[in-house]
Enzyme design. Structure first.
Site, PDB file in Angstrom:
ATOM      1  N   ASP A 137       0.850  -1.185   0.000  1.00  0.00           N
ATOM      2  CA  ASP A 137       0.000   0.000   0.000  1.00  0.00           C
ATOM      3  C   ASP A 137       0.896   1.250   0.000  1.00  0.00           C
ATOM      4  O   ASP A 137       1.881   1.286  -0.738  1.00  0.00           O
ATOM      5  CB  ASP A 137      -0.965  -0.033   1.187  1.00  0.00           C
ATOM      6  CG  ASP A 137      -2.115   0.963   1.052  1.00  0.00           C
ATOM      7  OD1 ASP A 137      -3.134   0.605   0.431  1.00  0.00           O
ATOM      8  OD2 ASP A 137      -1.982   2.089   1.553  1.00  0.00           O
TER       9      ASP A 137
ATOM     10  N   HIS B 237      -4.310  -7.937   0.117  1.00  0.00           N
ATOM     11  CA  HIS B 237      -3.645  -6.644   0.265  1.00  0.00           C
ATOM     12  C   HIS B 237      -2.924  -6.501   1.604  1.00  0.00           C
ATOM     13  O   HIS B 237      -1.875  -5.865   1.691  1.00  0.00           O
ATOM     14  CB  HIS B 237      -4.707  -5.551   0.120  1.00  0.00           C
ATOM     15  CG  HIS B 237      -4.180  -4.164   0.146  1.00  0.00           C
ATOM     16  ND1 HIS B 237      -3.434  -3.628  -0.872  1.00  0.00           N
ATOM     17  CD2 HIS B 237      -4.310  -3.176   1.074  1.00  0.00           C
ATOM     18  CE1 HIS B 237      -3.121  -2.375  -0.583  1.00  0.00           C
ATOM     19  NE2 HIS B 237      -3.628  -2.068   0.584  1.00  0.00           N
TER      20      HIS B 237
ATOM     21  N   TYR C 290      -3.267  10.764   0.013  1.00  0.00           N
ATOM     22  CA  TYR C 290      -4.092  10.708  -1.194  1.00  0.00           C
ATOM     23  C   TYR C 290      -4.192  12.091  -1.834  1.00  0.00           C
ATOM     24  O   TYR C 290      -4.114  12.226  -3.068  1.00  0.00           O
ATOM     25  CB  TYR C 290      -5.487  10.177  -0.856  1.00  0.00           C
ATOM     26  CG  TYR C 290      -5.477   8.722  -0.464  1.00  0.00           C
ATOM     27  CD1 TYR C 290      -5.567   7.722  -1.421  1.00  0.00           C
ATOM     28  CD2 TYR C 290      -5.352   8.343   0.873  1.00  0.00           C
ATOM     29  CE1 TYR C 290      -5.544   6.393  -1.065  1.00  0.00           C
ATOM     30  CE2 TYR C 290      -5.324   7.008   1.241  1.00  0.00           C
ATOM     31  CZ  TYR C 290      -5.419   6.036   0.263  1.00  0.00           C
ATOM     32  OH  TYR C 290      -5.377   4.715   0.630  1.00  0.00           O
TER      33      TYR C 290
END
Length: 383
Positions: free
Chosen positions: A177, A359, A304
């Protein structure tokens, strides 16, 4: 740079406040759609909220974390929280583990002993690491209200300073990630310090289409990518464009926070639609509770925002020359073929296709991930 010991202890009043808020939750009305079709399933979230309020033992999770030596390092305006865990082998090599969103340091509690003391799990003493696990700046215990936001680039520099403060001049870095982005950025910026880069998410650009000359593997990748962009990245647009607006609701409602995070753990783990077959209820709630008690959900969105308003963290016309290994877990959202990874990474030493896992690799499959990191490190001379 001052390093001080740290022990996590949330005040009783904060735990009671959480339970009170959970008891006063206003749940949305049920819809006619199939469970999980429109997002987090209401029935599941009701049940999880009841367990969170009545049965979940936060103190037990604190004890799990406090088993490991923890510290805080003052770096300018940031108090960086990290674990620094040494095993019994004095020759253990340093390894930095980097988590992502919506994860936390709780992801690594089961894998750390496998890495620091492999003999305990039937492994070899010479495969031991000294493990350093920071909370990402702006996440969990590396967050203080009012601090500035940190993108991948700043986090990479901060982690390099952390390793320098701990007197680790050459080391391995591992991540998935955002951790995969941070680890790759560190390898790009500090190739003289990063001896080896291990990833379970390869941060190649996520745009474009398969060319006429593309292989079958490349075409399959772009087909998966197109599907994921169409139906799976709404959260990125919200967190990357209006993060503060979203944070109002998630800071005020623990069930709102839990629903936002749970949906990702279910969608991204290798669980066959039943999240708790891959990640236990207590492990899930430990992670969510850490976001709640630290108030760090809004600041955790900042990478982000930075990613959407900055160039790619590794310049697209340059390559990472540090030896790299990749563990491909089958339920990872983005799994580029090796041919595309080679555009960015010039020295890929190991490419392992895993039989299971998703993930959250360290949390879902700690044994498989630890073994792959160890096998890669055997090939690298720290110098």
């Amino acid at each position: 740079m001052t390093i001080l010991p740290f022990t996590l202890h949330v005040a009783d009043a904060e735990i009671e406040d959480l339970r009170l808020r959970l008891s006063r939750t206003r749940f949305p009305a049920a819809s006619s759609a199939a469970p999980w079709e429109l997002g987090t399933d209401i029935a599941y979230m009701r049940d999880l909220a009841t367990y969170w309020r009545e049965s979940f033992d936060w103190r037990a999770q604190e004890r799990r974390l406090n088993v490991f030596p923890q510290f805080k390092l003052q770096l300018d305006e940031l108090e960086l929280h990290f674990l620094h865990v040494r095993g019994p082998n004095p020759q253990a090599r340093p390894l930095l583990l980097c988590h992502g969103w919506p994860g936390s340091i709780f992801e690594f509690l089961d894998i750390i002993p496998r890495l620091t003391d492999p003999e305990r799990f039937g492994g070899r003493a010479e495969d031991a690491f000294t493990v350093i696990v920071p909370s990402l700046p702006g996440y969990g215990l590396s967050y203080q209200p009012g601090q500035k936001g940190f993108g991948v680039e700043e986090m990479a520099d901060i982690f390099a300073r952390l390793m320098q403060a701990l007197n680790h001049d050459r080391y391995f870095v591992q991540g998935g990630d955002w951790g995969g982005f941070i680890a790759s950025r560190m390898a790009y910026r500090y190739p003289e310090r990063v001896a080896g880069l291990h990833l379970n998410l390869v941060p190649v650009p996520r745009s474009g289409k398969a060319s006429d000359q593309a292989s079958a593997e490349e075409r399959a990748h772009f087909d998966r990518l197109e599907s994921w962009i169409k139906d799976g990245i709404g959260y990125q647009w919200i967190q990357g464009t209006r993060p503060q607006t979203l944070s109002f609701g998630l800071m005020d409602s623990p069930v709102g926070l839990g629903a936002w995070i749970v949906e990702k753990f279910r969608a991204w783990s290798d669980c066959g639609g039943e999240i708790e077959t891959a990640i236990s209820r207590d492990h899930l709630l430990a992670n969510i509770s850490l976001y709640w008690f630290t108030g760090a959900i809004g600041s955790s969105f900042y990478p982000y925002y930075a990613r959407m308003h900055r160039p790619w963290p590794v310049p697209l016309d340059e390559k990472i020359t540090v030896p790299m290994a990749y563990a491909e877990f089958p339920m990872e959202m983005v799994r580029p073929p090796r041919s595309l990874a080679e555009v960015m990474f010039s020295d890929i030493r190991r490419w392992t296709v895993m039989p299971r896992g998703g993930h959250f690799a360290a949390l879902e499959q700690p044994e498989l991930l630890a073994a792959d990191i160890q096998a890669f490190a055997r090939e690298i001379d720290l110098g």
